[in-house]
Design a protein around this motif. Structure first.
Motif, short mmCIF file in Angstrom:
data_model
loop_
_atom_site.label_atom_id
_atom_site.label_comp_id
_atom_site.label_asym_id
_atom_site.label_seq_id
_atom_site.Cartn_x
_atom_site.Cartn_y
_atom_site.Cartn_z
N PRO A 114 0.82 -1.21 0.00
CA PRO A 114 0.00 0.00 0.00
C PRO A 114 0.85 1.26 0.00
O PRO A 114 1.91 1.30 0.62
N LYS A 115 0.39 2.29 -0.69
CA LYS A 115 1.10 3.56 -0.75
C LYS A 115 0.88 4.36 0.52
O LYS A 115 -0.07 4.14 1.25
N GLY A 116 1.78 5.32 0.77
CA GLY A 116 1.61 6.25 1.86
C GLY A 116 2.05 5.75 3.23
O GLY A 116 1.72 6.35 4.24
N LYS A 117 2.79 4.67 3.29
CA LYS A 117 3.24 4.13 4.57
C LYS A 117 4.64 4.60 4.95
O LYS A 117 5.12 4.28 6.02
N GLY A 118 5.30 5.35 4.07
CA GLY A 118 6.65 5.82 4.36
C GLY A 118 7.68 4.75 4.05
O GLY A 118 7.50 3.91 3.18
N LYS A 119 8.78 4.77 4.78
CA LYS A 119 9.85 3.80 4.58
C LYS A 119 9.48 2.51 5.30
O LYS A 119 9.28 2.51 6.51
N ILE A 120 9.40 1.41 4.56
CA ILE A 120 8.98 0.14 5.14
C ILE A 120 9.94 -0.97 4.74
O ILE A 120 10.65 -0.86 3.74
N GLU A 121 9.92 -2.03 5.51
CA GLU A 121 10.69 -3.22 5.19
C GLU A 121 9.71 -4.26 4.64
O GLU A 121 8.74 -4.62 5.31
N ILE A 122 9.98 -4.73 3.45
CA ILE A 122 9.11 -5.69 2.77
C ILE A 122 9.78 -7.05 2.81
O ILE A 122 10.97 -7.16 2.53
N THR A 123 9.03 -8.08 3.15
CA THR A 123 9.52 -9.45 3.12
C THR A 123 8.85 -10.19 1.97
O THR A 123 7.63 -10.23 1.88
N CYS A 124 9.65 -10.75 1.08
CA CYS A 124 9.11 -11.49 -0.06
C CYS A 124 8.42 -12.75 0.45
O CYS A 124 9.00 -13.51 1.23
N PRO A 125 7.16 -12.98 0.03
CA PRO A 125 6.44 -14.15 0.53
C PRO A 125 6.98 -15.48 0.00
O PRO A 125 6.78 -16.51 0.62
N SER A 126 7.69 -15.46 -1.11
CA SER A 126 8.13 -16.74 -1.66
C SER A 126 9.54 -17.13 -1.20
O SER A 126 9.76 -18.28 -0.87
N CYS A 127 10.48 -16.18 -1.14
CA CYS A 127 11.85 -16.55 -0.77
C CYS A 127 12.29 -16.03 0.59
O CYS A 127 13.32 -16.44 1.12
N GLY A 128 11.54 -15.08 1.18
CA GLY A 128 11.86 -14.56 2.50
C GLY A 128 12.89 -13.44 2.50
O GLY A 128 13.33 -13.01 3.55
N ASN A 129 13.28 -12.96 1.31
CA ASN A 129 14.23 -11.85 1.23
C ASN A 129 13.62 -10.58 1.79
O ASN A 129 12.46 -10.28 1.55
N LYS A 130 14.40 -9.82 2.57
CA LYS A 130 13.92 -8.58 3.14
C LYS A 130 14.52 -7.42 2.37
O LYS A 130 15.72 -7.42 2.08
#
Length: 53
Positions: A32-48
């Motif tokens: 989602p847009k507008g959350k600022g700086k976020i850490e995303i975790t890939c659901p398939s490989c777990g890469n952050k």
């Protein structure tokens, strides 16, 4: 879903979501847009990864 349907869906959601690609496996992750700086975790490989939305 066909390619045309995916492009149409991404175009419709461009104001509310951003789509990032995982650098390790290439999977698309919708955030989602507008959350600022976020850490995303890939659901398939777990890469952050860290992105600004």
């Amino acid at each position: 879903m066909s390619y045309v349907e995916l492009v149409k869906m991404n175009f419709e959601q461009r104001k509310t979501h951003r789509i990032f690609m995982c650098k390790v496996c290439g999977k698309k992750v919708r955030v989602p847009k507008g959350k600022g700086k976020i850490e995303i975790t890939c659901p398939s490989c777990g890469n952050k990864m860290t992105h600004h939305t």
